[in-house]
Each structure stands twice: as structure tokens, then as C-alpha cells.
Enzyme design. Structure first.
Site, mmCIF file in Angstrom:
data_model
loop_
_atom_site.group_PDB
_atom_site.id
_atom_site.type_symbol
_atom_site.label_atom_id
_atom_site.label_comp_id
_atom_site.label_asym_id
_atom_site.label_seq_id
_atom_site.Cartn_x
_atom_site.Cartn_y
_atom_site.Cartn_z
ATOM 1 N N GLY A 47 44.941 -52.390 52.849
ATOM 2 C CA GLY A 47 45.290 -52.417 54.263
ATOM 3 C C GLY A 47 44.399 -53.380 55.009
ATOM 4 N N GLN A 52 40.183 -56.773 62.249
ATOM 5 C CA GLN A 52 39.444 -57.303 61.095
ATOM 6 C C GLN A 52 39.633 -58.806 60.936
ATOM 7 O OE1 GLN A 52 40.999 -54.086 58.273
ATOM 8 N NE2 GLN A 52 38.984 -54.531 57.449
ATOM 9 N N CYS A 102 36.566 -50.857 52.364
ATOM 10 C CA CYS A 102 37.040 -51.570 53.555
ATOM 11 C C CYS A 102 36.709 -53.044 53.362
ATOM 12 C CB CYS A 102 36.341 -51.023 54.799
ATOM 13 S SG CYS A 102 36.850 -51.842 56.328
ATOM 14 N N LEU A 103 37.673 -53.916 53.648
ATOM 15 C CA LEU A 103 37.439 -55.349 53.473
ATOM 16 C C LEU A 103 36.351 -55.859 54.419
ATOM 17 C CD1 LEU A 103 41.112 -56.588 52.989
ATOM 18 C CD2 LEU A 103 39.375 -56.213 51.229
ATOM 19 N N HIS A 144 42.696 -44.673 57.983
ATOM 20 C CA HIS A 144 41.637 -45.695 57.951
ATOM 21 C C HIS A 144 42.014 -46.885 58.829
ATOM 22 C CE1 HIS A 144 38.564 -48.202 55.612
ATOM 23 N NE2 HIS A 144 39.261 -49.108 56.275
ATOM 24 N N GLU A 145 43.254 -47.379 58.663
ATOM 25 C CA GLU A 145 43.665 -48.563 59.438
ATOM 26 C C GLU A 145 43.810 -48.230 60.916
ATOM 27 O OE1 GLU A 145 43.266 -51.244 57.973
ATOM 28 O OE2 GLU A 145 43.213 -50.385 55.965
ATOM 29 N N HIS A 148 40.573 -48.399 62.772
ATOM 30 C CA HIS A 148 40.114 -49.744 63.145
ATOM 31 C C HIS A 148 40.577 -50.112 64.564
ATOM 32 C CE1 HIS A 148 38.129 -51.494 59.671
ATOM 33 N NE2 HIS A 148 39.091 -51.103 58.847
#
Ligand code: NI
Length: 181
Positions: A47, A52, A102-103, A144-145, A148
Site C-alpha cells: 500500500g 508518502q 511501511c515504505l 494502515h493506509e 497515513h
């Protein structure tokens, strides 16, 4: 299309409360979504949220590939999917620990308390409204997304920091099975 630069934890854009998308079908948003899919795939992520990639708008992309799923029938597989102006409702009061990365926090992962079952809504670039009730991996990645978009990174959700480490170290030994939250 283009691969976008991913902000890492510490960059203020990751702490912003993002603004709603005014026109999900605009050329700018379509280009952003296409670039986010390409960036997510290049980074081998599940994701990616707009902040991000330094865009503080309420949209994220994700994918739920079958080999990541729990087997629960509500853990619905998804190809590359965009969710614009999402709303989320946690359907249980209990929390389960799920391993996440997480990226924006490369190389690390942790067991994070998440609701096991959620309902979420959103639109795509063609204005199609989706409403889904999901569990397992699908529910975790959406929480999670969605976080953000409110400036929340997964460490801010953690209670037990002993379940936080580098991927390389955690893969050396059997992964501790998270139990309660
Ligand atoms: Ni993330």
C-alpha cells in the site's frame, strides 16, 4: 508514468492531516494514482498513501495479493485499487496484533494492534463508490493506509516495542506469534 520519491519518517508531510480530494476524476489525480501504483509495485509494497509521495490529499492505493491473505472469506483479495476520500469504521472493540512494514520506515517491521474487521468506503477516479466489509490482511492494510491520511505512522499505534525490529534480524529467528493487543 513515473516512480515517485517516497517520504521517510521524520518528514513533516507524513504528520499532516490530509485534505479531501476535490475532483477524483481530474487529470492530475489520475496521473498521481497511476504513478502511485507504479511506485508501490517498484518498492514491492502492499500500500501507499498520497502523503508518502509528498501529496497531502486523502487517497491511498493498495493491493491484497492472495498469498498474503488469512484465508478468512472476508479477507478479500484485491488487485491494484485506489481509495479516494475514504471513510472507515472499526467493527469490533477488540484488537489483534498484525505484523506490518511501511515504505516510509524502510527495513523495519512491527506487530501493531489493529481491528480485525472493518467497513470502509471510498470512490475511484471514475466516481464509482465502493463499500466493503473486510477482515485479516485486507483490513490491516486499509487501517494502515487510512492512518497515513491523518498523519499517523504505525509506531504511534504500538503498545509493545519489543515487537519492533529490523526485517533482517526478525527473519533470522522464528517470528514471535503476536497474541493479544
Ligand atoms: Ni505506511
Amino acid at each position: 508514468m513515473a516512480i515517485l520519491k517516497i517520504a521517510r519518517m521524520g518528514h513533516p508531510v507524513l504528520l499532516a492531516r490530509c485534505e479531501p480530494v476535490g475532483d477524483p476524476g481530474s487529470a492530475e489525480i489520475r496521473r498521481l494514482v497511476a504513478d502511485m501504483f507504479e511506485t508501490m509495485e517498484d518498492a514491492q509494497g502492499a500500500g501507499l498513501a498520497a502523503p508518502q509521495v509528498h501529496v497531502p490529499l486523502r487517497l491511498f492505493v493498495f493491493r491484497a495479493v492472495p498469498d498474503r491473505l488469512s484465508g478468512d472469506e472476508e479477507d478479500v483479495p484485491m488487485p491494484n485499487t485506489v481509495v479516494i476520500n475514504p471513510e472507515i469504521e472499526l467493527l469490533t472493540n477488540d484488537r489483534v496484533l498484525r505484523w506490518e512494514g511501511c515504505l516510509s520506515i524502510p527495513g523495519l517491521r512491527a506487530a501493531v494492534p489493529r481491528a480485525p474487521r472493518i467497513r470502509y468506503t471510498g470512490v475511484d477516479c471514475d466516481g464509482n463508490r465502493a463499500e466493503r466489509v473486510v477482515s485479516g490482511f485486507h483490513a490491516g492494510v486499509v487501517q494502515h493506509e487510512y492512518d497515513h491520511l491523518d498523519g499517523i505512522l504505525y509506531p504511534m499505534r504500538m503498545k509493545d516495542f519489543s515487537l519492533f525490529g529490523f526485517n533482517e534480524e526478525l527473519s533470522r529467528v522464528p517470528r514471535p506469534a503476536p497474541t493479544g493487543a
